[in-house]
Structures are given as C-alpha cells and as structure tokens.
Design a protein around this motif. Structure first.
Motif, PDB file in Angstrom:
ATOM      1  N   THR A 251      -1.575  -1.197  -4.087  1.00  0.00           N
ATOM      2  CA  THR A 251      -2.842  -0.546  -3.753  1.00  0.00           C
ATOM      3  C   THR A 251      -2.577   0.929  -3.548  1.00  0.00           C
ATOM      4  N   ASP A 252      -3.398   1.760  -4.194  1.00  0.00           N
ATOM      5  CA  ASP A 252      -3.202   3.203  -4.101  1.00  0.00           C
ATOM      6  C   ASP A 252      -3.940   3.777  -2.905  1.00  0.00           C
ATOM      7  N   LEU A 253      -3.276   4.650  -2.182  1.00  0.00           N
ATOM      8  CA  LEU A 253      -3.916   5.335  -1.070  1.00  0.00           C
ATOM      9  C   LEU A 253      -3.973   6.825  -1.360  1.00  0.00           C
ATOM     10  N   THR A 254      -5.040   7.464  -0.887  1.00  0.00           N
ATOM     11  CA  THR A 254      -5.100   8.914  -1.056  1.00  0.00           C
ATOM     12  C   THR A 254      -4.444   9.560   0.155  1.00  0.00           C
TER      13      THR A 254
ATOM     14  N   THR B 287       0.357   8.176  -6.040  1.00  0.00           N
ATOM     15  CA  THR B 287      -0.559   7.921  -7.136  1.00  0.00           C
ATOM     16  C   THR B 287      -0.527   9.026  -8.175  1.00  0.00           C
TER      17      THR B 287
ATOM     18  N   ARG C 147       3.718   7.738 -10.519  1.00  0.00           N
ATOM     19  CA  ARG C 147       3.257   6.357 -10.441  1.00  0.00           C
ATOM     20  C   ARG C 147       3.928   5.433 -11.446  1.00  0.00           C
TER      21      ARG C 147
ATOM     22  N   GLY D 277      -5.749   7.994   3.401  1.00  0.00           N
ATOM     23  CA  GLY D 277      -4.981   6.759   3.405  1.00  0.00           C
ATOM     24  C   GLY D 277      -4.665   6.253   4.797  1.00  0.00           C
TER      25      GLY D 277
ATOM     26  N   TRP E 160       0.856  -1.184   0.000  1.00  0.00           N
ATOM     27  CA  TRP E 160       0.000   0.000   0.000  1.00  0.00           C
ATOM     28  C   TRP E 160       0.891   1.233   0.000  1.00  0.00           C
TER      29      TRP E 160
END
Lengths: 257, 287, 410
Positions: C63-66, C36, C41, C70, C32
């Motif tokens: 897995t992308d987290l904001t 992004t 990326r 996040g 994670w």
C-alpha cells in the motif's frame, strides 16, 4: 482584464506541465521555448493513471446521479412538507457539515473495516450519495418557487409523485445543474476520505494518485501539473454540459399555466 | 394530512438512511470523546467531564487559532459574496463571449485545493509571479516571500481563497437570478421603476434564498479552512486556524479527546452564526 | 449497456480486492510504505517479487502512502484496531507506537543484527526491540565550489570548525548584492529544528540532560549554539524554505547550506552544472555532530502473522537489498554497515562524506512525546531568530517547559 488575473495561475500550471522533467521553476525556464510533452506522455501512457482516472469518473458519476435524485427528493420534502422531527433532521443535516472530517474519520474507518467495505468502491460512494449541501440548495430553491402550480395540480388530482417529478423537477433545472456541478467538483477533488478509506491501486482515485507526486523532499512539478491539468478536463466537461440548464431558467411559459 | 407525512418521510429517507448509517455514530462518538482524555494509540477512555473545555478556553494556541479563523471568515465572506454577485450581474446582462467569461471565472474553483495551494505557494514565494508583480507595482513585499512573514501570510491565503471561490458562488447567483420571472421586471418597468429600484425591490429580495445558501455554506466552509494552511504554511507565521489546531492536536500530538472538544466548540460557534444568518434571512412572503 | 456491465464487473472486482486470505493456506502480509517515487518503486516491487518467489506461500500486498498524509493514515489504522502487518515508520515516530504497545517485539528475530546496523536507539523499549533500521539519512554541509573559487580564500578551503565556517560564509556573502553566504531555514515545520540541533549537539549539549533528570536546554551549550546560529542567520544568510534554499543554492546564489543526500540525487537527475563539495558538519572545534534520522520497518502488535512479518523485514533490510535500494535511489546512508562498506559509495566523494558523517551524528531522544518537544524547540527558534526575542531568557523559558514535561512524565 479581470479574467486575465483570474486565469493566470492556471495558465502557469498549464505552462509548467510542459516543462522538461528536470528543470527548476525560474523565469528563464518558464519563458524559454522549451515545451516538452514528456510529463503528459508519461501520464497518458501509464495504465495506472488511466485506471485512477476511470475510478474517479465512475465514483463521481454515480455520486452525482445519486445526489441529483436523492437531494432533490429530500430538499423538496424539507421545503414543502411538514413532518415530525423535520427541524431536527434539517438542522442536524446542516450540523454534519460543521464537524471537520479529521474528527469523525476514525469511527468511519473502523465501520468500513468492520463491514468489509474498506478499500472498495462502496466506501467511496455510499456515505456520499446524499450530500447535506445539496439538500439545502434544493430546499432554498424550491422555497423561492411559488406554490400556485402545485396547488393547482393537487386540485386537479395529480399524485405527489407526478407533481414532484413532472412539475417541480423541470422548474428546478438550474438548481439541479448547479448541484450536479458542485457535487461532481467536490467529489472529483476529494482527497482525505479516499486516501484513508482505500489502499489498493485498483480503487485509487485521481487526487490520491496526484498526491504521490509530492515527494519527500521535492515536488515533481511537471508531472503534478500535467496530471492536474488533465484532471480539470472532466470537470470542465460536466460544467459545460450542465451550465446551459442554469442559463435557460424558468420563463413565463411555466407560470402561465 | 397524515398521508403526506409518511410520503414526506419517504422522500427524506435517503438522507435519513445515509445519516443514520454513516454519520450518526461517528458524530456521537466524537462528542463523547470530547469529554474523555482519550489519546490516539492508547485505547483508554476516562471520563473527565468538562476538563478539556476549560483547558481549551485558557489555551493560547487555541485562542490564537480562533482569532485567525475569525479574521479569515470576516475578511473573505463579504468580499466573496459581493464579487460573486457583481460578476453574476455582469454576466447576466449578456454580451458576446460571455460563455468564455463564465467558464473563465469558474475555472479557479475547478482545480483541487491541494494543487492550487502548491501553485500559490510558489507564486507567493521570492521567485514567484505575485512577488514580482508587487515589486513592479511599487509595493514592498516582505523579504522572504508573502507566506514567510506573519504580516502577510494569512492575508495572502485569504486573497487566494477569494480568488478561488468567487467564480463558484457567481454560478449560484446566476441560477438564482434566472429564477426570477421576467414579468416582474416588465411590470415594474412599465409602472415607471428604474433599474436601480428594480434591483433593490425585485432582484435582491428574490435572491434571498440563494443568498442565504451562499452565505451559510461559505461561512461553514470558511470556519473550517484547513487544506490551504496545511499545504502552504503548516500553521506557521500566524496562519494557524481552528481546524489546523484540531488536526495538529489530535493527529500529531495524539490528544484526540482534547481535539474533539475543540471541534465541538468550533461547531457551536458555526451553529450560532448559521442560526443568526437563518434568522436574518427568514422566509418572507413572495407577493 | 456494455459500459454498465463492464462497470459492474470492475466494481465486483474492486469489492473482492480488499479481502484477506484465510489463516490456513497462503498468507498475505500487508505492507504500508512511503517509496512511491517512480524512480524507486520498481525496486521495491522487485524486492517483494523476489521474496514471494523464495517463499511461495506468502503474498505481500503493497500500500502506497504519501509523505504528507501517510502518518495520519497509519495512526488512524492503528487507533481503530485495523493495522497492516508491516509498516514503515520514521525514527521519531517509533516511540509513539512502541510505548503504547502497538508494535510487536521482534527481539529474538533481529538480535543477531544488532552489531551490524546503525540506528537501534529509537527501537528499544523496556529491553525489547520493536523495529528494524532500514534507510538512514544524515545531514552534511554543501559548499558551492564555484563561489568559493571567486573568494580570496584558498580553493581547497574546508571549514573544519565554526570560526572557519564563519570565515567562509562572510567571504561568499561579500561577493555580491544577491549572493549569500549561508542558507538559513525559515520557520518550516519538522525542518528548522534539524538544522539547529547539530549546532547544539556539537557543543556537547543534551536536551534531556545527562542524568535524564534535568533538562539541558538552558545551559552554556545551548546559548553558545544559538548565538552562533543567530549570527550566521542575521549577517550573511538567505532565509527561505528548504526547497527554496536548495533552489537558490543550485542557482549559485548561496555558498553553504545544510542538506541531505536527496540533494545529490537531484543534482544528478537534473544534470545540474554546479561544482559542489560536501564536508562533515563542523563543531566549535573539529569535528561536529550532525543530525541523524531514518526509515524503519516494524511489525504491528495486531498482526496475525508476526513471525512471517519479522522474516520479511529481515529480508528487506538485508545488506544486499539495502545496496539495491541505495543504488536505485542514490541514497547515501544504508543502515547496514556491510552495505555501507560497498564500493558503490566510493563512486562519488560526496557519498563518502555521508558515510563518514553517520558515525559523527546523533538522533533526537527516543521519547513518545518528542513531537511536543520538537515543537517547543522550533517555536523557541522562531522567537529568537524571527521575533528578536532575547536569547538567554527564551532558552530559560523553554527549558522550564521541557523540565515540566520531564517531571510529569518520567
């Protein structure tokens, strides 16, 4: 005039989405003649975005259809029938709306992980197929309908199913139309649950994708606004499609029977 | 009517199933957590009885967030409801181009809350449109922007919320207005009742169920206002609301048991309000 | 019909996407991360692909987290016992996880790296190392040279200490009605304290005191630091959010702001026509101490593949990969000392400032409850700066609370 005031912020959003990628949001840039469709180009040519769009539409569509059917059934039951525990179920249903999502998200996440539904479409669909708000709405609406027609139909020997689907449902069109719009809207813009309950891009929905345009130190305004403007379109379509049912309403014709 | 009862259960079953499977356990578990000293990331659950609750009642931050929440609720709901009703009546009258107006008023509620919050954060700031407008109209906006001053921050967010919701509730009122049979108006008109009397004696009473729905739902939503605060001010400048407090305490400070207790205090408050509203709008007979 | 079939097909595929591979055979590691941004990326994906090529039995699932949410997702996952194998954590989050036994110790794997990297402090708990530093970030002074030239000061003027800084800010501020000398942060969560602590640290202040038994926030150092900061804030500052300050700075309305390497990236990306100079953070005497934070990679204690995960972490944080990352993202502070010596950082004098500053910067104390203390400090600053509370008394109150906390938890 009131309309203009209401719409301006959206117009602003629309305008910003057409700004060239690397500009600030000062007045000079906004009023300048620069209309750059770069942001839109990026989004519409991005396979990922198309996928997220599709995911949101798919999940939204299923949830709306499910809600129309199930909320209608349950709402009618709460309005017209008596059964044991009716009040319990009704008030607990309203009660569910009163707990903030953050508090219940951990057990929900755990459940999704344990059942293997985590990171699948089902995680986004199943818990939301029946929305308490929808049931409440239908119940209120049915409450305001006179019982005369149902009584008459029962005397005529019609089954409950016939009454429900052939008589009441058409009468409830305005409420169901509102329900459809409301459900689609809530689901379309829903962020927290999709964010926590999914990870992979295959099942990502639009709001999560748009959130990724908010960077660590800077917000990618043109892309974010372009994406949001595009995201408005399906909701508007749903609205326009269903709104005519709100407007038609029930008229004297039904009562005369 | 025994047969009807089981049928009723069948009709209500989708909800009962969904609730039982997905929501019942999380609700009960979080209620349990309210009585423990559970902290996130540490799997220890010690029962501490009412300690969380008594601590909350003396917690200045929690009380402040409750006050802000009450200000928000009482400040927005009456205005939103009245504006929504007025808009609905206006539109129902029917005039050319009304579809456009209907869509236009509804539009604000269509965009995601996060995006609206971001847009308004900018519009409220020193370089934004609303700031400029305030200056032009002769008001003296706070030096740093509406959201960076404890005088105006909460009220700005409230105004934004009314802007967003009025159109949505207008739609609900429209549906309710359409459900009123035209004959009633015709009958009243023919027996000499004027428009105003018709409004108060026909329209309003028959709008009761829809109005109840609107007010209850709006109340429940407004008590739980969170996203706007999170996106726009992170609770600074007097904008901390109950759910923001819960979020910060539970997910940032990891005092999850404490936060769960706060959530249930909020729940009780909302439930009381809703019960009062249900009682005030109790079903009358439609004659 | 076809739509329905297509939908069913995609749904089925969606369902199977979430399954993990069995322990025997190929290993899947879930990572994670937060990068992004479309600029960076692809680089992350490239590094992952390179690793998979070199290690054919390993597959990495990204897995992308904001940035905004996040942290919540990470916390929810760890708390419910379903955490990813590898997770990116900010420097001030690590103690929360390591103190609660949520991370796997990677001491053996990374011991060789300890001399060659910056920023190990937050990763150490009870003599074990729990995370590997990846990309760091410090803060420096950004000066608008265009505005500087318009003042009566020498065009090569560089503020080496606080009196200099004051002189510069006042000079720029007097240039015009809507021109400000200094950019001071509004009460923005997680930002305001990062601007104040450098002033405090430059006075040799220490929040937890030197003996770790008495809180050090009420002493002379804190008082002088806040006094100076308040003076700048009150007399010649524009007050706004970080983003607002940067916007104003780039428009030429503010002379001096404190910012990080993302501002360099922004200037470059948006092709801004502005002449800037960056300089080390000044202290009351030269030099001062700036703020240091960073991104780290850690292995979850729940991971069934801890060794493989640690190996992957070492791969990503290797000097070559860090350089790759910094080039793509225009980041100025890799944690690897080897990478920091590369000629890339000589290409822009401003990058050099950051590279030098990292040796003169400090991290907040590594404590699992740092979030609370940070909040206390920010509320204190708000009271003093915005509500005009008396400085000495407010500092004293805060110090008492910090002391209470220390007594309770040590």
């Amino acid at each position: 005039m009131v309309l203009a005031a209401m719409v301006f912020p959206l117009f602003w959003m629309f305008r910003v989405s057409f700004l060239p990628l690397a500009s600030d949001l000062g007045w000079t840039d906004l009023l300048s003649g620069k209309w750059d469709i770069g942001a839109y180009g990026d989004i519409m040519s991005s396979l990922g975005m198309m996928r997220y769009f599709f995911n949101s539409v798919l999940v939204g569509g299923i949830v709306v259809l499910g809600n129309i059917l199930f909320c209608f059934m349950s709402g009618y039951a709460f309005s017209r029938y008596k059964f044991i525990g009716k009040n319990f179920w009704f008030y607990s249903m309203i009660g569910v709306l009163m707990i903030p999502a953050h508090v219940i998200i951990i057990p929900l996440y755990l459940m999704m992980r344990q059942t293997g539904l985590y990171d699948t479409y089902w995680a986004l669909i199943l818990p939301f197929l029946v929305n308490p708000m929808g049931i409440f709405l239908v119940r209120q609406y049915v409450d305001s309908l006179p019982r005369s027609m149902e009584e008459a139909a029962r005397i005529d020997g019609a089954s409950e199913f016939t009454i429900l689907f052939k008589i009441i449902m058409p009468l409830c069109k305005p409420a169901l139309a509102v329900l459809a719009i409301q459900t689609f809207l809530t689901n379309w813009n829903s962020f927290l649950y999709p964010f926590i309950l999914t990870s992979s891009e295959a099942v990502r929905t639009l709001p999560v994708a748009l959130a990724l345009y908010q960077g660590h130190q800077a917000i990618d305004w043109p892309h974010l606004m372009a994406g949001s403007s595009l995201a408005v379109i399906p909701v508007l379509l749903v609205f326009l499609f269903f709104q005519k049912h709100i407007i038609s309403g029930i008229t004297a014709g039904a009562l005369k029977q | 009517m025994k047969g009807r009862s089981s049928l009723a259960y069948f009709f209500a079953s989708p909800w009962i199933a969904t609730f039982g499977i997905f929501w019942l356990f999380p609700l009960i578990f979080s209620l349990y957590l309210g009585f423990t000293d559970y902290r996130l990331l540490r799997p220890e659950f010690n029962w501490i009885g009412l300690d969380n609750f008594t601590r909350l009642l003396g917690d200045a931050a929690f009380l402040e967030s409750l006050i802000n929440t009450f200000i928000f609720v009482f400040g927005t709901i009456p205005l939103t409801t009245v504006i929504a009703l007025l808009l609905a009546l206006l539109i129902e009258r029917g005039f050319p181009g009304r579809t456009l107006f209907r869509a236009g008023y509804f539009m604000p509620s269509v965009t995601s809350l996060v995006v609206v919050g971001l847009i308004f954060s900018h519009l409220f700031s020193r370089g934004g449109y609303i700031f400029l407008l305030a200056r032009i109209c002769g008001f003296d906006p706070p030096e740093y922007g509406f959201l960076l001053s404890s005088r105006t921050a909460l009220y700005s967010i409230m105004a934004m919320d009314i802007w967003m919701s009025a159109g949505y509730y207008m739609l609900l009122f429209l549906a309710g207005l359409k459900a009123i049979p035209i004959e009633l108006y015709e009958a009243a008109a023919s027996s000499g009742a004027g428009k105003i009397r018709q409004f108060f004696h026909i329209t309003l009473p028959l709008l009761k169920p829809v109005a109840l729905f609107i007010i209850v739902i709006n109340t429940i939503k407004s008590f739980q206002i969170f996203i706007e605060i999170f996106v726009m001010t992170r609770g600074r400048y007097g904008t901390s609301t109950a759910v923001y407090f819960i979020y910060e305490t539970g997910l940032n400070r990891f005092e999850f048991g404490y936060a769960s207790a706060a959530a249930y205090i909020l729940f009780i408050i909302i439930a009381l309000f809703s019960l009062v509203q249900f009682w005030l709008f109790r079903k009358g007979q439609i004659t | 019909m076809t739509v329905g079939f297509l939908a069913a097909l995609i749904m089925w595929q969606g369902c199977s996407e979430g399954e993990k591979d069995l322990p025997t055979g190929p290993i899947t590691l879930e990572w994670w991360h937060f990068w992004t941004d479309p600029d960076i990326r692809p680089t992350i994906e490239q590094m992952v692909a390179d690793y998979e090529t070199a290690n054919p039995n390993v597959k990495i699932k990204l897995t992308d987290l904001t940035w905004a949410n996040g942290h919540e997702k990470i916390v929810v996952a760890f708390s419910s016992g379903a955490a990813p194998d590898i997770v990116e954590l900010g420097s001030d989050w690590i103690p929360e996880f390591s103190f609660n036994n949520q991370l796997a110790p990677i001491t053996a794997a990374v011991l060789a790296d300890t001399g060659a990297y910056y920023g190990w402090n937050p990763t150490i708990h009870k003599n074990d190392i729990y995370a590997h530093p990846w990309i760091m970030g410090t803060r420096v002074l950004f000066i608008n040279r265009g505005l500087l030239k318009r003042t009566a000061l020498d065009t090569n003027f560089i503020p080496l200490n606080w009196p200099d800084l004051k002189k510069l800010c006042y000079a720029v501020d007097s240039l015009g009605e809507d021109i400000y000398g200094f950019g001071s942060n509004a009460a923005e969560k997680h930002r305001l304290y990062k601007k104040f602590l450098p002033f405090f640290w430059s006075m040799d202040g220490a929040i937890f005191g030197y003996t770790d038994r008495f809180a050090g926030f009420a002493g002379d150092q804190a008082y002088k630091a806040i006094k100076f900061y308040k003076e700048l804030h009150d007399s010649c500052s524009l007050v706004d959010s970080q983003r607002g300050l940067e916007d104003a700075f780039l428009e030429g309305k503010v002379g001096v702001i404190i910012s990080g390497d993302w501002l360099l990236k922004r200037i470059k990306k948006e092709n801004r026509n502005i002449e800037i100079i960056t300089t080390l953070f000044p202290g009351p005497k030269y030099p001062g101490k700036s703020f240091l934070g960073g991104e780290y990679l850690a292995v979850s204690a729940q991971s069934p593949h801890k060794d493989e995960a640690a190996k992957f972490i070492r791969f990503i944080t290797a000097p070559e990969r860090q350089l790759q990352f910094c080039r793509a993202n225009f980041s100025a502070n890799p944690s690897s000392k080897t990478a920091a010596a590369d000629s890339f950082f000589m290409s822009d004098p401003n990058l050099q400032t950051f590279v030098k500053q990292i040796n003169l910067s400090q991290m907040p104390p590594a404590d699992p409850q740092w979030v609370n203390i940070e909040d206390l400090i920010e509320k204190t600053l708000e009271k003093i700066l915005f509500e005009k509370a008396p400085m000495a008394e407010t500092l004293y109150e805060t110090n008492k609370k910090i002391q209470e906390y220390m007594d309770k938890n040590k």
